[in-house]
Design a protein around this motif. Structure first.
Motif, PDB file in Angstrom:
ATOM      1  N   ASP A 188       0.846  -1.188   0.000  1.00 32.59           N
ATOM      2  CA  ASP A 188       0.000   0.000   0.000  1.00 32.59           C
ATOM      3  C   ASP A 188       0.884   1.242   0.000  1.00 32.59           C
ATOM      4  O   ASP A 188       1.806   1.360   0.815  1.00 32.59           O
ATOM      5  CB  ASP A 188      -0.905   0.026   1.238  1.00 32.59           C
ATOM      6  N   ILE A 189       0.606   2.153  -0.931  1.00 30.57           N
ATOM      7  CA  ILE A 189       1.419   3.360  -1.082  1.00 30.57           C
ATOM      8  C   ILE A 189       0.570   4.583  -0.769  1.00 30.57           C
ATOM      9  O   ILE A 189      -0.564   4.692  -1.247  1.00 30.57           O
ATOM     10  CB  ILE A 189       1.967   3.475  -2.517  1.00 30.57           C
ATOM     11  N   THR A 190       1.105   5.481   0.016  1.00 27.88           N
ATOM     12  CA  THR A 190       0.457   6.767   0.243  1.00 27.88           C
ATOM     13  C   THR A 190       1.197   7.824  -0.556  1.00 27.88           C
ATOM     14  O   THR A 190       2.404   8.019  -0.379  1.00 27.88           O
ATOM     15  CB  THR A 190       0.459   7.141   1.731  1.00 27.88           C
ATOM     16  N   PHE A 191       0.467   8.492  -1.450  1.00 22.67           N
ATOM     17  CA  PHE A 191       1.075   9.519  -2.290  1.00 22.67           C
ATOM     18  C   PHE A 191       0.114  10.690  -2.403  1.00 22.67           C
ATOM     19  O   PHE A 191      -1.025  10.528  -2.839  1.00 22.67           O
ATOM     20  CB  PHE A 191       1.401   8.954  -3.686  1.00 22.67           C
ATOM     21  N   GLU A 192       0.571  11.863  -1.966  1.00 18.25           N
ATOM     22  CA  GLU A 192      -0.215  13.089  -1.996  1.00 18.25           C
ATOM     23  C   GLU A 192      -1.585  12.916  -1.327  1.00 18.25           C
ATOM     24  O   GLU A 192      -2.605  13.420  -1.795  1.00 18.25           O
ATOM     25  CB  GLU A 192      -0.379  13.592  -3.439  1.00 18.25           C
ATOM     26  N   GLY A 193      -1.585  12.167  -0.231  1.00 21.68           N
ATOM     27  CA  GLY A 193      -2.801  12.001   0.556  1.00 21.68           C
ATOM     28  C   GLY A 193      -3.724  10.897   0.078  1.00 21.68           C
ATOM     29  O   GLY A 193      -4.760  10.635   0.700  1.00 21.68           O
ATOM     30  N   PHE A 194      -3.363  10.238  -1.016  1.00 17.68           N
ATOM     31  CA  PHE A 194      -4.183   9.148  -1.545  1.00 17.68           C
ATOM     32  C   PHE A 194      -3.474   7.819  -1.363  1.00 17.68           C
ATOM     33  O   PHE A 194      -2.244   7.767  -1.225  1.00 17.68           O
ATOM     34  CB  PHE A 194      -4.463   9.366  -3.043  1.00 17.68           C
ATOM     35  N   THR A 195      -4.262   6.756  -1.359  1.00 16.81           N
ATOM     36  CA  THR A 195      -3.709   5.409  -1.230  1.00 16.81           C
ATOM     37  C   THR A 195      -3.732   4.699  -2.565  1.00 16.81           C
ATOM     38  O   THR A 195      -4.754   4.679  -3.257  1.00 16.81           O
ATOM     39  CB  THR A 195      -4.503   4.582  -0.204  1.00 16.81           C
TER      40      THR A 195
END
Length: 475
Positions: free
Chosen positions: A365-372
């Motif tokens: 799971d990646i969090t990028f710019e507040g999104f998953t």
């Protein structure tokens, strides 16, 4: 009867809507997914991605969602599209820790890549296969290019102009530079300069290249069908050449092409099986010749339309001849002095990108710019997504090579060769070939473009509709 038809239609609409809702709930769970749409059931937005211009596909969704990250569904896979300097930096710095390369079904079939489940453990011999490109990087670096192929590249270029350009008053640029690029690739990678070999397999490689971004449906006449047959024929051809190389090397013959370099390493027990060698060589050839041809064609068009650019390039190359001496071969020092010419090439690649992007897969799971981005989802890394963004390039539709001379683009806003551990290994080869070709062209001819407003075809890569016809004048 009419009531029955209306009821059936309503039932169908309700069923499709229910499938979409259930699919969305299943995919999203409690995660904050990026904005976007999965499109139609099963098909997703695959059609829009494959058959509309890629820059329109990206622009429309980036504008709609006011974000450089959005979700979609491509080729049956939930996919997050990443586009922007932050995304370029994130992918390039986090591979393979949190993202890994993911190949399309077409790529897996054409190049015999492992068709394993997304999270399955790698097979014992896959480490050797994956390392194959790494072992040839020395050959593709500047010193290797000059040592093994410097004079040959210039000689092949010179012969190309004698055969196809000299004595002509009008010609079409794109078919000629495509033939040149392919013939050079055949010599560079396989050590073969026989015209019948080149003409026999030129169309095969065209079919292979066209099939990469095709719908993988196997029926006679489809792009996928033609590409699969082409890949099989090319692989057989390369393996025949490998056998010839092995026989020649065992007899003490000296050869300086890339394939001989690889086979020599394999013979000493340091390399991978012959089938993997053929896959690597086929992949390198497939990814190099069309991009070089497209860049050269549009570069020649831009130079022919701008006298100021023509004069500045000519002056630079006259200085190169003066410094190295008339008749002396181009070396890497000479290439390094062609700064303005390379700026013109870079501006051409910005406006006419030959690599729309690359696919990756989320390892976790990646969090990028507040999104998953959920584990297992695919990522389309849109490397060309910044090229015409006014936030990063002033007047992005104008052709202005000086933007690569003075205030060079900010980091990660222009990455035509990718970035990070999987950046294109052939970038120096591309630079050497393009600049050598322009050096021969600009010191022999002047030209005018016949169709300045010529249309550009192609959804994922730009192709000149009429081949860029020009009027040619010898100097």
């Amino acid at each position: 009867m009419e009531f029955f038809c209306q009821s059936l239609l309503l039932l169908l609409i309700t069923l499709i809507a229910s499938i979409c809702i259930l699919q969305k709930r299943k995919l999203s769970g409690t995660k904050t997914l990026p904005p976007g749409s999965f499109g139609w059931p099963l098909a997703g937005e695959t059609y829009q991605f494959l058959f509309n211009k890629i820059e329109h596909f990206l622009h429309d969704r980036l504008q709609k969602h006011s974000s450089e990250i959005f979700k979609t569904k491509l080729l049956g896979e939930p996919t997050v599209v990443l586009c922007g300097p932050g995304a370029n930096k994130f992918i390039s710095m986090n591979e393979p820790k949190v993202v890994k390369v993911w190949y399309l079904k077409t790529q897996r079939r054409f190049f015999n890549l492992p068709d394993q489940p997304p999270h399955a453990a790698a097979k014992p011999n896959q480490g050797a296969v994956a390392s194959a490109p790494v072992k040839i990087l020395g050959f593709l670096k500047p010193e290797g290019l000059v040592r093994y192929m410097g004079r040959k590249i210039e000689s092949i270029t010179h012969q190309h102009f004698i055969k196809h350009w000299e004595g002509k008053t009008e010609l079409k640029v794109y078919p000629l530079v495509k033939d040149f690029s392919f013939a050079l690739a055949y010599q560079f990678y396989l050590g073969i300069d026989a015209p019948h070999h080149v003409s026999k397999f030129g169309s095969r490689f065209d079919d292979l290249y066209s099939g990469i971004y095709s719908v993988p449906v196997y029926f006679p006449g489809s792009a996928y069908y033609r590409a699969l047959r082409a890949a099989s024929a090319i692989r057989i051809e390369i393996q025949c050449v490998i056998k010839e190389k092995i026989d020649a090397l065992s007899k003490g013959e000296v050869m300086d092409d890339l394939l001989a370099h690889i086979v020599g390493a394999e013979l000493s027990g340091k390399y991978v099986p012959k089938i993997e060698i053929s896959n690597v060589i086929m992949g390198l050839m497939n990814s190099s010749y069309i991009p070089i041809a497209i860049t050269l064609a549009f570069m020649i068009k831009q130079i022919g339309q701008r006298l100021d650019i023509y004069q500045k390039i000519l002056s630079e190359h006259v200085d190169v001849i003066r410094s190295k001496g008339s008749g002396a071969a181009l070396d890497w020092d000479s290439i390094q002095k062609m700064k303005y010419t390379w700026a013109v090439a870079q501006e051409t690649m910005r406006l006419y990108p030959t690599a729309p992007g690359a696919f990756r897969e989320a390892v976790e799971d990646i969090t990028f710019e507040g999104f998953t981005i959920p584990k297992g989802w695919k990522i389309f890394w849109a490397v060309m997504g910044t090229n015409k963004n006014p936030n990063y390039f002033d007047e992005p539709e104008s052709f202005d090579p000086t933007r690569f001379e003075k205030n060079v683009p900010a980091p990660y806003t222009f990455i035509p060769f990718g970035a990070g551990p999987r950046s294109c290994p052939g970038k120096d080869y591309t630079r050497f070939v393009i600049l050598t070709f322009i050096h021969n062209l600009i010191t022999k001819f002047k030209w005018e473009v016949v169709l300045p407003g010529e249309k550009v075809h192609g959804a994922l890569i730009p192709i000149p509709a009429e081949g860029i016809p020009i009027r040619l004048h010898s100097l």
